[in-house]
Motif scaffolding. Structure first.
Motif, PDB file in Angstrom:
ATOM      1  N   LEU A  37      47.903  17.761  75.755  1.00 29.92           N
ATOM      2  CA  LEU A  37      48.079  17.201  74.100  1.00 29.92           C
ATOM      3  C   LEU A  37      47.324  16.109  73.989  1.00 29.92           C
ATOM      4  O   LEU A  37      47.060  15.657  72.810  1.00 29.92           O
ATOM      5  CB  LEU A  37      49.690  17.007  73.875  1.00 29.92           C
ATOM      6  N   ILE A  38      46.740  15.456  75.106  1.00 31.06           N
ATOM      7  CA  ILE A  38      45.730  14.245  75.019  1.00 31.06           C
ATOM      8  C   ILE A  38      44.561  14.535  74.606  1.00 31.06           C
ATOM      9  O   ILE A  38      43.814  13.983  73.874  1.00 31.06           O
ATOM     10  CB  ILE A  38      45.757  13.486  76.400  1.00 31.06           C
ATOM     11  N   GLY A  39      44.024  15.741  75.364  1.00 34.17           N
ATOM     12  CA  GLY A  39      42.886  16.268  74.532  1.00 34.17           C
ATOM     13  C   GLY A  39      41.577  15.893  75.527  1.00 34.17           C
ATOM     14  O   GLY A  39      41.466  15.609  76.710  1.00 34.17           O
ATOM     15  N   PRO A  40      40.344  15.644  74.684  1.00 35.77           N
ATOM     16  CA  PRO A  40      39.326  15.208  75.325  1.00 35.77           C
ATOM     17  C   PRO A  40      39.367  13.912  76.280  1.00 35.77           C
ATOM     18  O   PRO A  40      38.579  13.922  77.344  1.00 35.77           O
ATOM     19  CB  PRO A  40      38.315  15.049  74.260  1.00 35.77           C
ATOM     20  N   LEU A  41      40.202  13.031  76.095  1.00 38.91           N
ATOM     21  CA  LEU A  41      40.271  11.935  77.071  1.00 38.91           C
ATOM     22  C   LEU A  41      40.810  12.477  78.545  1.00 38.91           C
ATOM     23  O   LEU A  41      40.352  11.940  79.315  1.00 38.91           O
ATOM     24  CB  LEU A  41      41.351  10.973  76.525  1.00 38.91           C
ATOM     25  N   SER A  42      41.705  13.370  78.512  1.00 40.93           N
ATOM     26  CA  SER A  42      42.455  13.728  79.799  1.00 40.93           C
ATOM     27  C   SER A  42      41.774  15.227  80.204  1.00 40.93           C
ATOM     28  O   SER A  42      42.465  15.566  81.472  1.00 40.93           O
ATOM     29  CB  SER A  42      44.058  13.652  79.541  1.00 40.93           C
ATOM     30  N   VAL A  43      41.250  15.989  79.541  1.00 41.31           N
ATOM     31  CA  VAL A  43      41.008  17.543  79.918  1.00 41.31           C
ATOM     32  C   VAL A  43      40.616  17.617  81.260  1.00 41.31           C
ATOM     33  O   VAL A  43      40.842  18.571  82.233  1.00 41.31           O
ATOM     34  CB  VAL A  43      40.258  18.276  79.095  1.00 41.31           C
ATOM     35  N   LYS A  44      39.517  16.744  81.637  1.00 44.93           N
ATOM     36  CA  LYS A  44      38.897  16.963  83.078  1.00 44.93           C
ATOM     37  C   LYS A  44      39.895  16.583  84.067  1.00 44.93           C
ATOM     38  O   LYS A  44      39.801  17.410  84.894  1.00 44.93           O
ATOM     39  CB  LYS A  44      37.476  16.079  82.842  1.00 44.93           C
ATOM     40  N   ASP A  45      40.590  15.785  83.993  1.00 45.10           N
ATOM     41  CA  ASP A  45      41.745  15.409  85.036  1.00 45.10           C
ATOM     42  C   ASP A  45      42.711  16.634  85.055  1.00 45.10           C
ATOM     43  O   ASP A  45      43.108  16.798  86.115  1.00 45.10           O
ATOM     44  CB  ASP A  45      42.322  14.025  84.578  1.00 45.10           C
TER      45      ASP A  45
END
Length: 146
Positions: A37-45
């Motif tokens: 739900l955080i999106g682009p900030l956390s998706v790679k992690d």
């Protein structure tokens, strides 16, 4: 703590509250499915915490970014894993009917948590922002209002 128990009661296997919204704690296990739900900030992690064959569904943008910086699908999506997304702005009558058919066929409970009238919009916002809120709220429009 209240929402954690509500999620467990709703059928989630595990709830992780990360102090840094961009990363899960280093010791966090790997998962078959992650709803990000955080999106682009956390998706790679989030992608780095998938089991083989796992799926990350990026459906939120709570991290304040609208795009994923320096994203390379070949190297950032692990082999054998999947990244999916959802946008509520791209819904057709056919997709909506498919959703209703799925709900009926599998007896999915979709009752709203609270229903508000249009003149109660501030109360609806207060409810959604409260620590103990859970689920969706619906605001009914008065068809006779000007």
């Amino acid at each position: 703590l209240v929402k954690r128990q509500q999620l467990i009661d709703a059928g989630f296997d595990e709830v992780i509250v990360a102090p840094d919204s961009a990363r899960l704690p280093a010791a966090t296990a790997h998962f078959d499915k992650i709803v990000d739900l955080i999106g682009p900030l956390s998706v790679k992690d989030s992608l780095s915490h998938l089991n083989e064959g796992g799926i990350v569904n990026m459906t939120g943008e709570l991290g304040g970014l609208w795009t994923v910086p320096d994203f390379d699908p070949i190297s950032d999506i692990p082999n054998g894993c999947y990244l999916t997304g959802f946008s509520s702005g791209d819904v057709s009558q056919t997709l909506l009917q498919d959703l209703f058919d799925f709900i009926a066929a599998y007896h999915v409970l979709v009752a709203p948590a609270r229903i508000f009238n249009f003149n109660q919009v501030p109360a609806a916002h207060a409810y959604l922002q409260a620590a103990d809120s859970f689920g969706k709220a619906i605001v009914l429009l008065d068809q006779n209002a000007e």
